[in-house]
Write a protein that holds these residues in place. Structure first.
Motif: not given
Length: 304
Positions: A3-9, A191-194, A242-245, A249-252
């Motif tokens: 999986f590259k992205n996740i929309q969680p429920y 934590v990453l630099e983003e 990953f990038v947490l929104n 949701s998780l991206k990349r």
């Protein structure tokens, strides 16, 4: 498969689905190509892809993988608009009166019907992982609307689907802001630099930070000024980044080489075995990652 992205429920009630029973339920909504007069078509397709088999459900460690495919006819709005303008102008010139709304709608429907058989089609597949033990459904999509299409079709197939958005007790924006302030998350996360910092005010702006330390005085000044963190790059146990929104949701999503190399000994020519092993490995990572992430945010908000 990864999986590259996740929309969680989250599943609001226990969901007990036998593979054979679910397979039969999904068969009634199997994907078939759109006809010449259908603008779109949606249905279930083989979970691991047609090269492996025709099973619509694939089980791995008690988790169920399903997939849908959507076909959409590409009709440029500009083409429809230009043709409609020509027809309206012709009618108004011939009859010396403005075209009525109902007439315009009928013209538009006729234009679409004429163009559909010649339209190009675009197909897109979306997969989802049903994790009953964790009471989660993870949809591999960057789009919430695409994820909702999958859930809607699944609900139609099985009759009911007790799901709700996955939200923790701590507001994600506030939790991420605190992680940036302290530089600490816990539970194996770092934590990453983003990051993206955003104002909650309607007229407020946003600041994107990438490849820069988040513990800088500049970032701290933004946080002290009332900005919250809407996106944050995270690493978990040197296994997944990953990038947490703010909507959870998780991206990349990127799995580390240490994780990916665990199945290197499996013959790549044996596609079924390789996909099954990769899926099992991914399920194992998600089964640990999501509880750890939610725990750092005070658990799940059951009021939603």
């Amino acid at each position: 498969m990864w999986f590259k992205n996740i929309q969680p429920y989250r599943l609001t009630k226990p969901l007990s689905l036998a593979v054979e029973e679910l397979e039969q339920q999904l068969e009634a909504l199997t994907f078939t190509p759109a006809t010449s007069q259908e603008i779109s078509k949606l249905g279930f397709v083989p979970a691991l892809g047609p090269k492996v088999g025709q099973a619509l459900v694939h089980e791995a460690q008690g988790n169920l993988l399903i997939a849908i495919e959507k076909e959409e006819k590409m009709l440029p709005a500009s083409v429809i608009r230009e043709e409609l303008e020509e027809r309206v102008a012709q009618l108004e010139n011939d009859e010396g009166r403005p075209a009525r709304k109902a007439e315009k709608e009928a013209m538009k429907e006729d234009i679409i019907a004429v163009l559909l058989p010649r339209a190009f089609s675009r197909r897109k597949q979306v997969r989802a992982l049903i994790m009953p033990k964790q009471q989660l459904i993870l949809v591999d999509s960057a789009s919430a609307s695409k994820a909702e299409e999958l859930l809607s079709l699944l609900r139609q197939a099985i009759g009911s689907l007790p799901v709700a958005p996955l939200m923790p007790n701590t507001l994600p924006e506030e939790a991420m802001a605190e992680w940036v302030r302290s530089g600490k998350v816990g539970n194996g996360f770092s934590v990453l630099e983003e990051a993206e910092l955003k104002s909650l005010a309607e007229s407020g702006g946003s600041i994107k930070v990438k490849d820069l330390p988040l513990d800088s005085d500049e970032v701290r000044a933004y946080l002290d000024g009332g900005l919250l963190v809407s996106k944050l790059g995270l690493d978990w146990s040197d296994s997944v980044s990953f990038v947490l929104n703010a909507d959870m949701s998780l991206k990349r999503i990127k799995f580390s080489d240490v994780v990916l190399e665990q199945n290197e000994e499996i013959d790549k020519e044996d596609l079924a075995a390789r996909l099954d092993a990769d899926l099992s490995l991914m399920c194992g990572e998600f089964a640990r990652l999501w509880p750890a992430l939610l725990e750092t945010m005070g658990g799940i908000d059951d009021t939603l």
